[in-house]
Design an enzyme around this catalytic site. Structure first.
Site, PDB file in Angstrom:
ATOM      1  N   ILE A 106      16.439 -27.593 124.910  1.00 46.70           N
ATOM      2  CA  ILE A 106      15.283 -28.476 124.733  1.00 46.70           C
ATOM      3  C   ILE A 106      14.386 -28.407 125.973  1.00 46.70           C
ATOM      4  O   ILE A 106      13.159 -28.329 125.868  1.00 46.70           O
ATOM      5  CB  ILE A 106      15.735 -29.928 124.444  1.00 46.70           C
ATOM      6  CG1 ILE A 106      16.632 -29.963 123.196  1.00 46.70           C
ATOM      7  CG2 ILE A 106      14.526 -30.845 124.260  1.00 46.70           C
ATOM      8  CD1 ILE A 106      17.271 -31.305 122.905  1.00 46.70           C
ATOM      9  N   THR A 123      19.664 -40.463 123.573  1.00 41.87           N
ATOM     10  CA  THR A 123      20.308 -39.967 122.351  1.00 41.87           C
ATOM     11  C   THR A 123      20.486 -41.012 121.263  1.00 41.87           C
ATOM     12  O   THR A 123      20.629 -42.206 121.558  1.00 41.87           O
ATOM     13  CB  THR A 123      21.703 -39.400 122.720  1.00 41.87           C
ATOM     14  OG1 THR A 123      22.376 -39.017 121.528  1.00 41.87           O
ATOM     15  CG2 THR A 123      22.570 -40.433 123.417  1.00 41.87           C
ATOM     16  N   TYR A 140      29.681 -39.965 125.870  1.00 44.81           N
ATOM     17  CA  TYR A 140      28.368 -39.321 126.005  1.00 44.81           C
ATOM     18  C   TYR A 140      27.247 -40.345 125.833  1.00 44.81           C
ATOM     19  O   TYR A 140      26.372 -40.497 126.700  1.00 44.81           O
ATOM     20  CB  TYR A 140      28.237 -38.185 124.979  1.00 44.81           C
ATOM     21  CG  TYR A 140      26.823 -37.699 124.816  1.00 44.81           C
ATOM     22  CD1 TYR A 140      26.104 -37.228 125.901  1.00 44.81           C
ATOM     23  CD2 TYR A 140      26.192 -37.731 123.574  1.00 44.81           C
ATOM     24  CE1 TYR A 140      24.795 -36.800 125.758  1.00 44.81           C
ATOM     25  CE2 TYR A 140      24.887 -37.308 123.417  1.00 44.81           C
ATOM     26  CZ  TYR A 140      24.195 -36.847 124.513  1.00 44.81           C
ATOM     27  OH  TYR A 140      22.893 -36.428 124.370  1.00 44.81           O
ATOM     28  N   LYS A 186      24.387 -42.045 128.687  1.00 45.66           N
ATOM     29  CA  LYS A 186      22.927 -42.146 128.567  1.00 45.66           C
ATOM     30  C   LYS A 186      22.485 -43.602 128.642  1.00 45.66           C
ATOM     31  O   LYS A 186      21.429 -43.918 129.219  1.00 45.66           O
ATOM     32  CB  LYS A 186      22.463 -41.509 127.252  1.00 45.66           C
ATOM     33  CG  LYS A 186      22.698 -40.021 127.178  1.00 45.66           C
ATOM     34  CD  LYS A 186      21.825 -39.260 128.178  1.00 45.66           C
ATOM     35  CE  LYS A 186      21.962 -37.771 128.026  1.00 45.66           C
ATOM     36  NZ  LYS A 186      21.057 -37.001 128.876  1.00 45.66           N
TER      37      LYS A 186
END
Ligand code: UFG
Length: 325
Positions: free
Chosen positions: A12, A117, A141, A145
């Site tokens: 990305i 996310t 994960y 974030k």
């Protein structure tokens, strides 16, 4: 505006760097190449090989290049891996982010775009998911974030650091020159295309007993070019205040629909086999992106998964071995 992009050699990050460079912005890519590819960095961008775990390296990059803004992509991003090895996420993802933020404060860099996310929303009360949804990270994960988002909240209050947290749903697709090349590849669309190219025998469908229209998981796929555009709009809006946006198309496609569409696009019958569920997969994840559309005028150019798969297929055919080593 000069922008330092961590993880700018990754999937990305490099697509965003490509758009920044096309817009004539000066860009410095900071990447340790653990997942990224040197060949994905456009020649117009300055490349610094460095690791965010090394505080001196990021300090040196900020001192030397004096960016006015940072886009922070460099991260581990696998939900499944984070359930196996949480310390890589609530450990490294967080401490690397802290190193970057501390260095930014010390160097007076007060604008940042954070890659966040959809994994913040493990137990959504409403679908599609908007920014008012309760945050319940689905894995270490997602938690990593969320921690970074919270730290930025305080850095804004205390130091006036303006941030935009962009919560991506399922990023996919390719630009004409940059695409998805992970080792190992674990994402659905590139795996399906590898089957079409004869590089894999089949794709395993992770569960077919979900409460969706055909029993397979439904996801909101967003084209990497549309994601890149959202970053550029968010950067332009930062001086008006910090913000959070959910980024998707508002329409979901099931795993079977992705496979069927890829079969049509590639003209190949893609072999698929139903396997067990993958731990941690919610049945449905769809974004409500009304906020960024309304506030920043973001309009995705490729809202349908077919166009997303077509672009990825073009890239995979042009680059059958991914980025040359
Ligand atoms: N899937 C299969 N077979 C495969 C691979 C995936 O059936 O071989 C399914 C998954 O179960 C899921 C869907 O295809 O339902 C998409 O899976 P991906 O692995 O491509 O993507 P994820 O949804 O797991 O995760 C991605 C990013 C995360 C991000 C998340 C947000 O990798 O970083 O989207 O929605 F958090």
């Amino acid at each position: 505006m000069k922008i330092l992009v961590t993880g700018g050699a990754g999937y990305i990050g490099s697509a965003v760097v490509e758009q920044l460079v096309d817009n004539g912005e000066p860009v410095v890519v900071f990447d340790n190449l653990s997942q990224g590819h040197r060949a994905a960095v456009p020649p117009e961008a300055i490349f610094v090989e460095g690791d965010l775990a090394d505080r001196k390296a990021i300090d040196a990059a900020l001192s030397q290049h004096r960016p006015e803004a940072v886009m922070h992509f460099a991260s581990r991003t696998l939900v499944g891996e984070s359930m196996q090895n949480p310390f890589l996420y609530v450990g490294d993802n967080v401490s690397n982010g802290l190193n970057l933020f501390k260095s930014m404060v010390e160097h007076g860099v007060k604008r940042i775009i954070l890659s966040s996310t959809a994994n913040l929303f493990d137990e959504p009360e409403r679908m599609p998911i908007d920014e008012s949804e309760r945050i319940v990270p689905g894995s270490p994960y997602g938690e990593s974030k969320f921690i970074l988002e919270r730290i930025l909240h305080w850095l804004d209050r205390i130091y006036g650091m303006r941030f935009a947290c962009l919560r991506y749903f399922n990023a996919a697709g390719a630009t004409l020159t940059r695409g998805e090349d992970h080792h190992p590849e674990l994402h659905l669309i590139p795996i399906v295309l590898q089957v079409a190219m004869g590089k894999r025998e089949k794709v395993s469908i992770f569960g077919s007993d979900y409460p969706t229209r055909d029993g397979t998981c439904l996801r909101d796929y967003i084209h990497v070019v549309d994601l890149a555009q959202a970053h550029i709009l968010a950067l332009g809006a930062l001086d008006g205040g910090s913000r959070f946006y959910n980024l998707g198309n508002g329409e979901g496609f099931t795993v079977k629909e992705v496979i069927d569409t890829a079969s049509e696009v590639t003209g190949t019958k893609i072999r698929a086999e139903v396997g067990p569920r993958r731990a941690g997969d919610p049945a449905v994840l769809v974004a409500a992106s009304g906020k960024i559309r309304k506030e920043l005028g973001w309009v995705p150019q490729y809202p349908h998964v077919r166009a997303i798969i077509e672009s990825a297929w073009r890239w995979h055919q042009a680059n059958p071995d991914g980025y040359a080593k």
